[in-house]
Design a protein around this motif. Structure first.
Motif, mmCIF file in Angstrom:
data_model
loop_
_atom_site.group_PDB
_atom_site.id
_atom_site.type_symbol
_atom_site.label_atom_id
_atom_site.label_comp_id
_atom_site.label_asym_id
_atom_site.label_seq_id
_atom_site.Cartn_x
_atom_site.Cartn_y
_atom_site.Cartn_z
ATOM 1 N N ALA A 50 21.503 22.003 -1.225
ATOM 2 C CA ALA A 50 20.604 21.235 -2.081
ATOM 3 C C ALA A 50 21.322 20.876 -3.383
ATOM 4 C CB ALA A 50 19.342 22.036 -2.377
ATOM 5 N N PRO A 51 21.090 19.693 -3.922
ATOM 6 C CA PRO A 51 21.843 19.227 -5.094
ATOM 7 C C PRO A 51 21.544 20.036 -6.349
ATOM 8 C CG PRO A 51 20.008 17.760 -4.644
ATOM 9 C CD PRO A 51 20.081 18.711 -3.485
ATOM 10 N N ALA A 52 22.525 20.079 -7.242
ATOM 11 C CA ALA A 52 22.372 20.804 -8.501
ATOM 12 C C ALA A 52 21.889 19.888 -9.620
ATOM 13 C CB ALA A 52 23.697 21.443 -8.903
ATOM 14 N N PHE A 53 21.695 18.623 -9.328
ATOM 15 C CA PHE A 53 21.187 17.672 -10.322
ATOM 16 C C PHE A 53 20.569 16.503 -9.562
ATOM 17 C CE2 PHE A 53 25.591 16.710 -9.391
ATOM 18 C CZ PHE A 53 25.585 15.354 -9.159
ATOM 19 N N THR B 164 17.171 13.510 -9.053
ATOM 20 C CA THR B 164 15.710 13.497 -8.963
ATOM 21 C C THR B 164 15.175 14.538 -7.993
ATOM 22 O OG1 THR B 164 15.679 11.133 -9.498
ATOM 23 C CG2 THR B 164 13.695 12.048 -8.498
ATOM 24 N N PHE B 165 15.829 14.696 -6.829
ATOM 25 C CA PHE B 165 15.334 15.673 -5.855
ATOM 26 C C PHE B 165 15.441 17.091 -6.404
ATOM 27 C CE2 PHE B 165 16.004 18.240 -1.888
ATOM 28 C CZ PHE B 165 14.672 18.220 -1.503
ATOM 29 N N HIS B 166 16.558 17.406 -7.029
ATOM 30 C CA HIS B 166 16.710 18.715 -7.678
ATOM 31 C C HIS B 166 15.624 18.921 -8.719
ATOM 32 C CE1 HIS B 166 18.054 20.907 -11.301
ATOM 33 N NE2 HIS B 166 18.492 21.805 -10.431
ATOM 34 N N ASP B 167 15.392 17.892 -9.540
ATOM 35 C CA ASP B 167 14.411 18.006 -10.614
ATOM 36 C C ASP B 167 13.002 18.200 -10.048
ATOM 37 O OD1 ASP B 167 16.593 17.538 -12.202
ATOM 38 O OD2 ASP B 167 16.046 15.478 -12.695
ATOM 39 N N LEU B 168 12.702 17.499 -8.962
ATOM 40 C CA LEU B 168 11.396 17.644 -8.325
ATOM 41 C C LEU B 168 11.166 19.079 -7.857
ATOM 42 C CD1 LEU B 168 9.837 15.192 -5.787
ATOM 43 C CD2 LEU B 168 10.008 17.596 -5.195
ATOM 44 N N LEU B 169 12.208 19.705 -7.290
ATOM 45 C CA LEU B 169 12.074 21.081 -6.814
ATOM 46 C C LEU B 169 11.877 22.066 -7.962
ATOM 47 C CD1 LEU B 169 14.849 21.220 -4.047
ATOM 48 C CD2 LEU B 169 12.401 20.788 -3.757
ATOM 49 N N ARG C 66 0.820 -1.213 0.000
ATOM 50 C CA ARG C 66 0.000 0.000 0.000
ATOM 51 C C ARG C 66 0.853 1.262 0.000
ATOM 52 N NH1 ARG C 66 -3.768 -1.340 -2.376
ATOM 53 N NH2 ARG C 66 -4.798 0.618 -1.813
ATOM 54 N N MET C 67 2.146 1.111 0.327
ATOM 55 C CA MET C 67 3.034 2.261 0.395
ATOM 56 C C MET C 67 4.345 1.955 -0.308
ATOM 57 S SD MET C 67 2.535 3.649 4.312
ATOM 58 C CE MET C 67 2.781 2.015 5.009
ATOM 59 N N LEU C 68 4.977 3.012 -0.813
ATOM 60 C CA LEU C 68 6.279 2.895 -1.454
ATOM 61 C C LEU C 68 7.150 4.041 -0.965
ATOM 62 C CD1 LEU C 68 8.208 1.663 -3.604
ATOM 63 C CD2 LEU C 68 7.168 3.255 -5.254
ATOM 64 N N ARG C 69 8.307 3.698 -0.420
ATOM 65 C CA ARG C 69 9.237 4.722 0.055
ATOM 66 C C ARG C 69 10.544 4.618 -0.700
ATOM 67 N NH1 ARG C 69 12.006 4.901 5.942
ATOM 68 N NH2 ARG C 69 13.509 3.606 4.824
ATOM 69 N N ASP C 70 11.057 5.783 -1.117
ATOM 70 C CA ASP C 70 12.321 5.814 -1.845
ATOM 71 C C ASP C 70 13.137 7.016 -1.385
ATOM 72 O OD1 ASP C 70 14.154 4.872 -3.854
ATOM 73 O OD2 ASP C 70 13.544 6.573 -5.094
ATOM 74 N N ARG C 71 14.444 6.817 -1.276
ATOM 75 C CA ARG C 71 15.336 7.923 -0.906
ATOM 76 C C ARG C 71 15.588 8.797 -2.130
ATOM 77 N NH1 ARG C 71 21.491 7.044 0.875
ATOM 78 N NH2 ARG C 71 21.848 7.594 -1.294
ATOM 79 N N LEU C 72 15.435 10.107 -1.948
ATOM 80 C CA LEU C 72 15.644 11.050 -3.040
ATOM 81 C C LEU C 72 17.028 11.681 -3.010
ATOM 82 C CD1 LEU C 72 12.227 12.972 -3.072
ATOM 83 C CD2 LEU C 72 12.922 11.039 -4.499
ATOM 84 N N TRP C 73 17.577 11.860 -1.796
ATOM 85 C CA TRP C 73 18.854 12.580 -1.666
ATOM 86 C C TRP C 73 19.460 12.249 -0.315
ATOM 87 C CZ3 TRP C 73 19.562 17.985 0.558
ATOM 88 C CH2 TRP C 73 20.868 18.445 0.346
ATOM 89 N N HIS C 74 20.807 12.213 -0.264
ATOM 90 C CA HIS C 74 21.479 11.895 1.005
ATOM 91 C C HIS C 74 21.311 12.995 2.042
ATOM 92 C CE1 HIS C 74 24.656 14.727 -0.060
ATOM 93 N NE2 HIS C 74 24.859 14.070 -1.197
ATOM 94 N N GLY C 75 20.979 14.207 1.605
ATOM 95 C CA GLY C 75 20.605 15.267 2.535
ATOM 96 C C GLY C 75 21.727 16.082 3.131
#
Length: 230
Positions: A121-124, A126-131, A108-117
């Motif tokens: 904030a990253p310059a490239f 998935t997390f950068h792209d999402l922002l 019912r749930m899916l968890r995925d890491r986007l960035w080491h944190g």
């Protein structure tokens, strides 16, 4: 009983937008740690949470609405696509790797890491792209063999993400230094309302002006609002 300045600080936890919300205290359902989160639910009922774990890693948690089949438990479970950017395949495995952190699917749930944190904030990635993207879409693999597609608008996400993750988006102020400065500004204003005696009208004004911080992320505007004559 909470001090008056603490009551004002609670205003920072109120949602700034109808679609995206900031949650001051939220519990990760997979590992049971408490954290802050930015969350939204689309028209189809798919819920998205963005949050940090206790060591600062940033995750996305997707929750399916009632009435859909479960997600597959292994392999390519989903594909995330920030609009205008490259897609990212989300893979789960029966065991976590020592180097690669695979996603987790409970059905019912899916968890995925986007960035080491760590760091800025990253310059490239998935997390950068999402922002940067106006929307985020997902293609999900179900146990029935079918795939379902859904998407979330990123409109109104800037302030909740800044509050929850401490990451600036669309110019919304963020980071621990900003949080400390905002808390100090609220504390100073509330303290001034209590000396030489409690001034209820002053407290009401500080509470009203606190929206300049919670919604606009603007400490200077808050202080100007406090200084303005009624």
């Amino acid at each position: 009983m909470r001090p008056l300045w603490a009551i004002a600080l609670l205003g920072l936890a109120s949602p700034a937008y109808a679609d995206w919300q900031f949650v001051q205290s939220w519990t990760d359902p997979l590992q049971n740690f408490e954290t802050r989160a930015a969350t939204t639910t689309n028209d189809a009922g798919f819920v998205l949470h963005l949050y940090r774990n206790p060591i600062g890693r940033i995750y996305a948690l997707l929750t399916l609405p009632d009435g859909t089949a479960d997600l597959v438990s292994k392999g390519i479970v989903a594909t995330l696509t920030p609009e205008g950017f490259d897609a990212k395949q989300i893979e789960t495995q029966s065991e976590q790797g020592r180097i690669v952190e695979y996603a987790i699917s409970t059905g019912r749930m899916l968890r995925d890491r986007l960035w080491h944190g760590q760091g800025e904030a990253p310059a490239f990635g998935t997390f950068h792209d999402l922002l940067e993207a106006p929307s985020l879409s997902a293609t999900l693999s179900l146990t029935t063999g079918e795939q379902v597609q859904t998407s979330w608008s990123m409109d109104g996400a800037a302030t909740p993400i800044a509050q929850a993750l401490g990451v600036s988006m669309d110019g919304a102020a963020a980071g621990s230094e900003w949080e400390d400065a905002a808390s100090q500004a609220l504390l100073a204003a509330m303290t001034a309302c209590q000396f030489p005696k409690l001034d209820v009208l002053c407290v009401q004004k500080v509470s009203t002006c606190s929206a300049k911080i919670s919604e606009e992320r603007d400490i200077d505007a808050f202080e100007t609002c406090i200084a303005d004559d009624p």
